[in-house]
Design a protein around this motif. Structure first.
Motif, PDB file in Angstrom:
ATOM      1  N   GLY A 146      14.818  14.420  19.678  1.00 44.02           N
ATOM      2  CA  GLY A 146      13.763  13.541  19.205  1.00 44.02           C
ATOM      3  C   GLY A 146      14.253  12.187  18.723  1.00 44.02           C
ATOM      4  N   GLU A 147      15.518  11.852  19.001  1.00 45.46           N
ATOM      5  CA  GLU A 147      16.025  10.552  18.587  1.00 45.46           C
ATOM      6  C   GLU A 147      15.272   9.432  19.317  1.00 45.46           C
ATOM      7  OE1 GLU A 147      19.330  13.630  18.665  1.00 45.46           O
ATOM      8  OE2 GLU A 147      17.893  12.840  20.133  1.00 45.46           O
ATOM      9  N   THR A 148      15.106   8.305  18.652  1.00 49.46           N
ATOM     10  CA  THR A 148      14.460   7.152  19.261  1.00 49.46           C
ATOM     11  C   THR A 148      15.497   6.070  19.519  1.00 49.46           C
ATOM     12  OG1 THR A 148      12.373   7.606  18.129  1.00 49.46           O
ATOM     13  CG2 THR A 148      12.649   5.404  19.037  1.00 49.46           C
ATOM     14  N   GLY A 149      15.539   5.599  20.767  1.00 46.53           N
ATOM     15  CA  GLY A 149      16.470   4.550  21.151  1.00 46.53           C
ATOM     16  C   GLY A 149      15.759   3.222  21.318  1.00 46.53           C
ATOM     17  N   PHE A 150      16.466   2.150  21.017  1.00 49.06           N
ATOM     18  CA  PHE A 150      15.950   0.794  21.159  1.00 49.06           C
ATOM     19  C   PHE A 150      16.957  -0.028  21.954  1.00 49.06           C
ATOM     20  CE2 PHE A 150      14.309   2.611  17.286  1.00 49.06           C
ATOM     21  CZ  PHE A 150      12.956   2.294  17.326  1.00 49.06           C
ATOM     22  N   ALA A 176      25.528  -2.333  16.859  1.00 48.45           N
ATOM     23  CA  ALA A 176      25.094  -2.369  18.247  1.00 48.45           C
ATOM     24  C   ALA A 176      24.482  -3.741  18.555  1.00 48.45           C
ATOM     25  CB  ALA A 176      24.079  -1.248  18.505  1.00 48.45           C
ATOM     26  N   ALA A 177      23.854  -3.865  19.717  1.00 46.80           N
ATOM     27  CA  ALA A 177      23.277  -5.141  20.138  1.00 46.80           C
ATOM     28  C   ALA A 177      22.056  -5.529  19.331  1.00 46.80           C
ATOM     29  CB  ALA A 177      22.919  -5.077  21.631  1.00 46.80           C
ATOM     30  N   LEU A 178      21.526  -4.595  18.555  1.00 48.59           N
ATOM     31  CA  LEU A 178      20.357  -4.856  17.719  1.00 48.59           C
ATOM     32  C   LEU A 178      20.320  -3.836  16.601  1.00 48.59           C
ATOM     33  CD1 LEU A 178      17.120  -3.637  19.626  1.00 48.59           C
ATOM     34  CD2 LEU A 178      19.408  -2.660  19.869  1.00 48.59           C
ATOM     35  N   GLY A 179      19.502  -4.135  15.588  1.00 50.59           N
ATOM     36  CA  GLY A 179      19.238  -3.152  14.548  1.00 50.59           C
ATOM     37  C   GLY A 179      20.070  -3.297  13.289  1.00 50.59           C
ATOM     38  N   ALA A 185      19.613  -8.228  27.059  1.00 50.31           N
ATOM     39  CA  ALA A 185      19.410  -7.924  28.473  1.00 50.31           C
ATOM     40  C   ALA A 185      19.346  -9.208  29.285  1.00 50.31           C
ATOM     41  CB  ALA A 185      18.131  -7.109  28.658  1.00 50.31           C
ATOM     42  N   TYR A 186      18.603 -10.194  28.789  1.00 53.22           N
ATOM     43  CA  TYR A 186      18.511 -11.468  29.514  1.00 53.22           C
ATOM     44  C   TYR A 186      19.816 -12.246  29.433  1.00 53.22           C
ATOM     45  CZ  TYR A 186      17.108 -16.126  30.950  1.00 53.22           C
ATOM     46  OH  TYR A 186      17.040 -17.331  31.604  1.00 53.22           O
ATOM     47  N   ASP A 187      20.392 -12.332  28.245  1.00 50.72           N
ATOM     48  CA  ASP A 187      21.614 -13.117  28.067  1.00 50.72           C
ATOM     49  C   ASP A 187      22.743 -12.627  28.959  1.00 50.72           C
ATOM     50  OD1 ASP A 187      20.345 -14.623  26.137  1.00 50.72           O
ATOM     51  OD2 ASP A 187      21.246 -13.554  24.433  1.00 50.72           O
ATOM     52  N   ASN A 188      22.784 -11.326  29.236  1.00 51.69           N
ATOM     53  CA  ASN A 188      23.890 -10.750  30.014  1.00 51.69           C
ATOM     54  C   ASN A 188      23.634 -10.676  31.509  1.00 51.69           C
ATOM     55  OD1 ASN A 188      26.181  -9.569  28.130  1.00 51.69           O
ATOM     56  ND2 ASN A 188      24.252  -9.242  27.055  1.00 51.69           N
ATOM     57  N   THR A 192      18.970  -1.543  30.522  1.00 53.76           N
ATOM     58  CA  THR A 192      19.062  -0.271  29.801  1.00 53.76           C
ATOM     59  C   THR A 192      20.495   0.270  29.741  1.00 53.76           C
ATOM     60  OG1 THR A 192      18.481   0.969  31.818  1.00 53.76           O
ATOM     61  CG2 THR A 192      16.679   0.327  30.359  1.00 53.76           C
ATOM     62  N   ARG A 193      21.467  -0.612  29.878  1.00 49.25           N
ATOM     63  CA  ARG A 193      22.850  -0.169  29.741  1.00 49.25           C
ATOM     64  C   ARG A 193      23.098   0.305  28.306  1.00 49.25           C
ATOM     65  NH1 ARG A 193      23.949  -5.222  31.892  1.00 49.25           N
ATOM     66  NH2 ARG A 193      25.281  -5.744  30.105  1.00 49.25           N
ATOM     67  N   PRO A 194      23.886   1.351  28.126  1.00 46.77           N
ATOM     68  CA  PRO A 194      24.091   1.907  26.784  1.00 46.77           C
ATOM     69  C   PRO A 194      24.579   0.890  25.759  1.00 46.77           C
ATOM     70  CG  PRO A 194      24.918   3.424  28.438  1.00 46.77           C
ATOM     71  CD  PRO A 194      24.549   2.168  29.171  1.00 46.77           C
ATOM     72  N   GLU A 195      25.384  -0.078  26.182  1.00 49.60           N
ATOM     73  CA  GLU A 195      25.926  -1.030  25.211  1.00 49.60           C
ATOM     74  C   GLU A 195      24.877  -1.999  24.666  1.00 49.60           C
ATOM     75  OE1 GLU A 195      27.260  -2.585  29.361  1.00 49.60           O
ATOM     76  OE2 GLU A 195      26.884  -0.665  28.359  1.00 49.60           O
ATOM     77  N   LEU A 196      23.683  -1.994  25.225  1.00 46.44           N
ATOM     78  CA  LEU A 196      22.607  -2.852  24.736  1.00 46.44           C
ATOM     79  C   LEU A 196      21.621  -2.099  23.850  1.00 46.44           C
ATOM     80  CD1 LEU A 196      21.773  -4.969  27.939  1.00 46.44           C
ATOM     81  CD2 LEU A 196      23.539  -5.348  26.196  1.00 46.44           C
TER      82      LEU A 196
END
Length: 300
Positions: free
Chosen positions: A148-152, A25-28, A158-161, A249-253
């Protein structure tokens, strides 16, 4: 068909060799082969660099006592003390650095932690402070069977796009981060309720910040409720913030962790936001959290 992320060889800068499994994903990234209860100095330096590169790290199958969690967290800096519960008690006696996130009731019928079982909306931890914490860690002791999943989400991405025109429009703006309500929507202790973003309490930070360690630029939104862009009419501030939140907060990020007992997730509070899915109130979820103090206020 989406393939599972594959391990990559750690670059030389990550020595000693550690196994890094990016989320795709975009991070992690997941880090494998590291016991956080006995991590040595060389391993720590490698983990620190991977954390800066990926913003969010997952370590599975850890077996940490509270003192282990505190000891590992302290390697990144001075820890915040957890706020005192509404009952006047510490969350974990003898460990003031531990904040308990839980829906479980104790033997006395009082909650052992905070935030219940509902949704926690997108936010950055404690951005309403002048110097927000730079890092948070969450360690799973009990998890519900579902939810209870945690999203990041990546605030770099977000800024770059953002479209170039929107980047120019927000350059130099500042945003007030509300201190009235927490991410679960609960009124903070000792604060008077208000829903006027112009008069609500909170710190003012640049809308676009530069990360003090990576030098990368990122959006710094904090949380949506009661946020306010200084110098703009309220209607203009609300419309612009809605547009930015829609982009950020788009899903792809974003990336979500499906928790297992023994998971530890650590995230860079300066360049991410996170949220939590709700779960059944009659199931149990117990997490212990630490936070590393920020060393400077966010800057453009």
């Amino acid at each position: 068909m989406v393939q599972d992320p594959q391990p990559i060889d750690a670059p030389a800068s990550y020595l000693p060799p550690i196994e890094i499994v990016p989320t795709g994903a975009a991070l992690g990234a997941e880090i494998r082969g590291v016991d956080l209860a006995s991590i040595d100095d060389a391993e720590f330096q490698a983990v620190h660099q991977v954390w800066l590169d990926y913003s969010v790290l997952l370590f599975r199958d850890q077996a940490l006592e509270d003192e282990d969690l505190i000891h590992f967290s302290r390697r990144f800096g001075t820890l915040d003390f957890a706020p005192v519960q509404e009952t006047g008690r510490r969350f974990v006696e003898g460990y003031p650095e531990i904040y308990v996130v839980s829906n479980v009731l104790g033997a006395d019928g009082e909650p052992i932690g905070s935030l219940g079982s509902g949704e926690a909306v997108w936010h950055t931890d404690m951005s309403y402070l002048v110097e927000p914490p730079k890092m948070s860690m969450l360690y799973a002791l009990e998890v519900p069977p579902v939810g209870g999943e945690t999203g990041f989400c990546s605030m770099y991405a977000a800024y770059d796009n953002l479209p170039d025109g929107l980047k120019r429009r927000i350059d130099g703006l500042t945003i007030k981060h509300d201190g009235t309500y927490n991410s679960g929507g609960y009124l903070r202790q000792g604060v008077t309720a208000t829903d006027d973003p112009r008069t609500s309490p909170g710190a003012v930070h640049p809308l676009v910040c530069t990360h003090p360690e990576t030098g990368r630029r990122n959006l710094y939104l904090g949380r949506r409720r009661n946020a306010y862009l200084l110098g703009l009419a309220l209607e203009e501030s609300e419309a612009l913030l809605d547009e930015l939140w829609g982009c950020a907060t788009r899903p792809e990020l974003s990336w979500y962790n499906n928790w297992r007992v023994g998971d530890l997730v650590m995230w860079d509070n300066r360049c991410t936001m996170h949220r939590r899915n709700p779960f059944a109130a009659d199931s149990r979820r117990v997490m212990h959290r630490t936070q590393v103090q920020g060393q400077e206020r966010p800057t453009a």
